[in-house]
Design a protein around this motif. Structure first.
Motif, PDB file in Angstrom:
ATOM      1  N   GLY A  90      -1.060   2.620  -2.996  1.00 57.81           N
ATOM      2  CA  GLY A  90      -1.787   3.607  -2.204  1.00 57.81           C
ATOM      3  C   GLY A  90      -2.897   2.913  -1.419  1.00 57.81           C
ATOM      4  N   ILE A  91      -3.898   3.689  -1.037  1.00 56.29           N
ATOM      5  CA  ILE A  91      -4.965   3.151  -0.192  1.00 56.29           C
ATOM      6  C   ILE A  91      -6.260   2.995  -0.988  1.00 56.29           C
ATOM      7  CG2 ILE A  91      -6.502   3.722   1.734  1.00 56.29           C
ATOM      8  CD1 ILE A  91      -4.177   4.873   3.229  1.00 56.29           C
ATOM      9  N   GLY A  92      -6.855   1.803  -0.901  1.00 55.70           N
ATOM     10  CA  GLY A  92      -8.238   1.641  -1.329  1.00 55.70           C
ATOM     11  C   GLY A  92      -8.480   0.943  -2.651  1.00 55.70           C
ATOM     12  N   ILE A 120       1.265  -7.674  -0.154  1.00 58.60           N
ATOM     13  CA  ILE A 120       1.793  -7.730   1.217  1.00 58.60           C
ATOM     14  C   ILE A 120       1.186  -6.530   1.933  1.00 58.60           C
ATOM     15  CG2 ILE A 120       3.837  -7.630   2.688  1.00 58.60           C
ATOM     16  CD1 ILE A 120       5.514  -8.728   0.411  1.00 58.60           C
ATOM     17  N   GLY A 121       0.218  -6.794   2.813  1.00 58.72           N
ATOM     18  CA  GLY A 121      -0.508  -5.679   3.412  1.00 58.72           C
ATOM     19  C   GLY A 121      -0.497  -5.708   4.922  1.00 58.72           C
ATOM     20  N   THR A 122      -1.176  -4.716   5.485  1.00 60.53           N
ATOM     21  CA  THR A 122      -1.439  -4.718   6.920  1.00 60.53           C
ATOM     22  C   THR A 122      -2.950  -4.718   7.110  1.00 60.53           C
ATOM     23  OG1 THR A 122      -1.477  -2.310   7.156  1.00 60.53           O
ATOM     24  CG2 THR A 122       0.665  -3.413   7.430  1.00 60.53           C
ATOM     25  N   SER A 123      -3.381  -5.261   8.230  1.00 59.74           N
ATOM     26  CA  SER A 123      -4.808  -5.419   8.429  1.00 59.74           C
ATOM     27  C   SER A 123      -5.111  -5.615   9.911  1.00 59.74           C
ATOM     28  CB  SER A 123      -5.264  -6.642   7.617  1.00 59.74           C
ATOM     29  OG  SER A 123      -6.632  -6.859   7.760  1.00 59.74           O
ATOM     30  N   GLY A 168       0.836  -1.203   0.000  1.00 61.39           N
ATOM     31  CA  GLY A 168       0.000   0.000   0.000  1.00 61.39           C
ATOM     32  C   GLY A 168       0.871   1.253   0.000  1.00 61.39           C
ATOM     33  N   ASP A 169       1.772   1.307   0.963  1.00 58.81           N
ATOM     34  CA  ASP A 169       2.569   2.495   1.237  1.00 58.81           C
ATOM     35  C   ASP A 169       3.759   2.606   0.271  1.00 58.81           C
ATOM     36  OD1 ASP A 169       4.183   4.424   2.364  1.00 58.81           O
ATOM     37  OD2 ASP A 169       4.220   3.519   4.359  1.00 58.81           O
ATOM     38  N   GLN A 170       3.878   3.741  -0.383  1.00 59.59           N
ATOM     39  CA  GLN A 170       4.991   3.933  -1.341  1.00 59.59           C
ATOM     40  C   GLN A 170       6.363   3.774  -0.672  1.00 59.59           C
ATOM     41  OE1 GLN A 170       5.008   8.478  -2.218  1.00 59.59           O
ATOM     42  NE2 GLN A 170       3.015   7.939  -1.421  1.00 59.59           N
ATOM     43  N   TYR A 171       6.445   4.079   0.633  1.00 57.03           N
ATOM     44  CA  TYR A 171       7.731   3.925   1.331  1.00 57.03           C
ATOM     45  C   TYR A 171       8.028   2.468   1.674  1.00 57.03           C
ATOM     46  CZ  TYR A 171       7.510   8.941   1.433  1.00 57.03           C
ATOM     47  OH  TYR A 171       7.438  10.251   1.041  1.00 57.03           O
ATOM     48  N   ARG A 172       7.032   1.606   1.494  1.00 54.62           N
ATOM     49  CA  ARG A 172       7.267   0.185   1.751  1.00 54.62           C
ATOM     50  C   ARG A 172       7.941  -0.503   0.551  1.00 54.62           C
ATOM     51  NH1 ARG A 172       2.033  -2.123   4.042  1.00 54.62           N
ATOM     52  NH2 ARG A 172       2.421  -0.718   5.767  1.00 54.62           N
ATOM     53  N   VAL A 173       7.906   0.130  -0.606  1.00 53.46           N
ATOM     54  CA  VAL A 173       8.541  -0.487  -1.788  1.00 53.46           C
ATOM     55  C   VAL A 173      10.032  -0.725  -1.493  1.00 53.46           C
ATOM     56  CG1 VAL A 173       9.172  -0.151  -4.217  1.00 53.46           C
ATOM     57  CG2 VAL A 173       6.887   0.501  -3.413  1.00 53.46           C
ATOM     58  N   GLU A 202      -9.704  -4.802   5.745  1.00 50.87           N
ATOM     59  CA  GLU A 202      -8.735  -3.883   5.143  1.00 50.87           C
ATOM     60  C   GLU A 202      -9.384  -3.237   3.923  1.00 50.87           C
ATOM     61  OE1 GLU A 202      -8.957  -5.827   2.359  1.00 50.87           O
ATOM     62  OE2 GLU A 202      -6.812  -5.814   1.927  1.00 50.87           O
ATOM     63  N   MET A 203      -8.582  -2.751   2.947  1.00 54.61           N
ATOM     64  CA  MET A 203      -9.178  -1.901   1.919  1.00 54.61           C
ATOM     65  C   MET A 203      -8.802  -2.241   0.470  1.00 54.61           C
ATOM     66  SD  MET A 203      -8.948   1.755   3.921  1.00 54.61           S
ATOM     67  CE  MET A 203      -9.741   2.624   2.586  1.00 54.61           C
ATOM     68  N   GLU A 204      -8.189  -3.398   0.216  1.00 53.55           N
ATOM     69  CA  GLU A 204      -7.760  -3.693  -1.157  1.00 53.55           C
ATOM     70  C   GLU A 204      -8.062  -5.103  -1.660  1.00 53.55           C
ATOM     71  OE1 GLU A 204      -5.528  -2.371   1.110  1.00 53.55           O
ATOM     72  OE2 GLU A 204      -5.561  -0.305   0.400  1.00 53.55           O
ATOM     73  N   GLY A 258     -13.426   2.544   3.025  1.00 49.22           N
ATOM     74  CA  GLY A 258     -12.997   3.654   3.864  1.00 49.22           C
ATOM     75  C   GLY A 258     -12.402   3.094   5.133  1.00 49.22           C
ATOM     76  N   PHE A 259     -11.785   3.942   5.924  1.00 44.94           N
ATOM     77  CA  PHE A 259     -11.068   3.483   7.125  1.00 44.94           C
ATOM     78  C   PHE A 259     -11.914   3.643   8.383  1.00 44.94           C
ATOM     79  CE2 PHE A 259      -7.901   4.136  10.560  1.00 44.94           C
ATOM     80  CZ  PHE A 259      -7.134   2.997  10.386  1.00 44.94           C
ATOM     81  N   TYR A 260     -12.723   4.684   8.447  1.00 39.49           N
ATOM     82  CA  TYR A 260     -13.472   4.974   9.683  1.00 39.49           C
ATOM     83  C   TYR A 260     -14.871   4.346   9.622  1.00 39.49           C
ATOM     84  CZ  TYR A 260      -9.442   7.652  11.008  1.00 39.49           C
ATOM     85  OH  TYR A 260      -8.164   7.991  11.350  1.00 39.49           O
TER      86      TYR A 260
HETATM   87  C1  R1P Z   1      -5.150   1.965   5.957  1.00 39.75           C
HETATM   88  O1  R1P Z   1      -4.366   2.471   6.972  1.00 39.75           O
HETATM   89  C2  R1P Z   1      -4.345   1.207   4.922  1.00 39.75           C
HETATM   90  O2  R1P Z   1      -3.598   0.165   5.555  1.00 39.75           O
HETATM   91  C3  R1P Z   1      -4.037  -1.117   5.109  1.00 39.75           C
HETATM   92  C4  R1P Z   1      -5.407  -0.845   4.511  1.00 39.75           C
HETATM   93  O3  R1P Z   1      -5.833  -1.837   3.614  1.00 39.75           O
HETATM   94  C5  R1P Z   1      -5.259   0.524   3.905  1.00 39.75           C
HETATM   95  O4  R1P Z   1      -4.632   0.501   2.632  1.00 39.75           O
HETATM   96  O5  R1P Z   1      -3.190  -1.752   4.187  1.00 39.75           O
HETATM   97  P1  R1P Z   1      -1.730  -1.307   3.660  1.00 39.75           P
HETATM   98  O6  R1P Z   1      -0.851  -1.192   4.882  1.00 39.75           O
HETATM   99  O7  R1P Z   1      -1.281  -2.380   2.764  1.00 39.75           O
HETATM  100  O8  R1P Z   1      -1.890  -0.002   2.934  1.00 39.75           O
END
Ligand code: R1P
Length: 289
Positions: free
Chosen positions: A76-78, A114-117, A34-39, A236-238, A200-202
């Motif tokens: 990115g997110i979503g 590879i995500g976080t959740s 998700g995060d560009q800095y994680r690449v 999560e969001m993806e 969405g996150f919230y």
């Molecule tokens: C929300 O904080 C983000 O983190 C989770 C969600 O799916 C959403 O993209 O995953 P990533 O850490 O992979 O971005």
């Protein structure tokens, strides 16, 4: 038939519109973060780097890990971003960008997120890894496509009944993942389950700051859903967007998440960075096998 310039948009250098990539820049084995800095947190383990670029939140690096050619892309997110990333990656391999025609020979990509959740189940603790065997789409992005063939109606109907799902929300589409990439990534240390993908996150994930929820009990009902052993294990969001579009476009996908929160008992990992770092190494080694 040639695809119009307004539909398949290319940059002046011939690269695809948002990702800024040409076909030669990507491997067929692709990791999404998700995060560009994680690449860089993934590619710092590579033996070689052959290419890197970034446009907006979409950073791409291609290189080799233990001799295996891999591309890492930040989405990115979503789910809306996944629509862009997956359609553009597919175009790079399955559309001739010069003639703008779909190629006769289909190229299949292997896509691993590879995500976080956050875990929704008390028995799946923080700091675990979870691979999504199914995903339930709560955000509606996929409903723009013809999804009947990939939907699991029986689970969807059970979910709608159990949660008293509002008719004013998008239809909760259930997608079972293909097995080929999943089998490469599983081991005894990885949980499996159905991942819910929110838009969405919230509010869409049942979090309350200042706005009351349409259904304050929804998260509890999602947690207690169990259809023939299929539970919703994490939010999560993806993932549903990746699974749905990969199936429709003929690619393999797997989504493996580091569980950094547990919503059932309110805990958060004391060292989320380490869990993600461990998951990166775990996944790279499995993909290189
Ligand atoms: C929300 O904080 C983000 O983190 C989770 C969600 O799916 C959403 O993209 O995953 P990533 O850490 O992979 O971005």
């Amino acid at each position: 038939m040639s695809i119009k310039h307004s539909e398949l948009i290319l940059n002046p250098d011939g690269s695809i519109y948002h990702l800024n990539l040409r076909p030669e820049h990507i491997a067929t084995d692709i990791i999404f973060v998700g995060d560009q800095y994680r690449v860089d947190k993934v590619t710092k383990h590579f033996d070689t780097i052959e290419f890197t670029t970034q446009k907006r939140e979409f950073k791409t690096t291609t290189g080799t890990y233990k001799g295996k050619r891999l591309t890492v892309i930040s989405t990115g997110i979503g789910p809306d971003n996944i629509d862009i990333v997956l359609n553009e990656l597919d175009a790079l391999v399955n559309i001739d960008l010069e003639t703008r025609q779909v190629k006769e020979k289909h190229t299949q990509l292997n896509i691993t997120r590879i995500g976080t959740s956050g875990s929704l189940q008390a028995d799946i603790p923080v700091n675990s890894f979870l691979l999504s065997s199914h995903s339930i789409d709560l955000n509606g992005m996929l409903l723009s496509y013809q999804v009947e063939e990939i939907a699991h109606q029986e689970i969807e109907e059970a979910f709608i009944k159990h949660t008293n799902w509002s008719k004013r929300k998008s239809y909760p589409l259930v997608i079972a993942n293909g097995k080929s990439l999943e089998e490469r990534l599983l081991s005894e240390k990885v949980f499996t389950g159905m991942t819910a993908t929110a838009g969405g996150f919230y509010g869409p994930q049942g979090r309350v700051l200042r706005l009351p929820l349409q259904d304050a009990e929804l998260n509890n009902k999602i947690d207690s859903f169990n259809h023939n052993g299929i539970r919703v294990t994490n939010l999560e969001m993806e993932t549903s967007a990746i699974y749905g579009l990969s199936k429709l476009l003929g690619h393999n996908a797997a989504s493996i998440n580091a569980l950094i929160a547990n919503r059932a008992n309110g805990t958060f990992s004391e060292d989320p960075g380490k869990v993600v770092a461990d998951l990166i190494i775990y996944t790279l080694d499995k993909l290189a096998e």
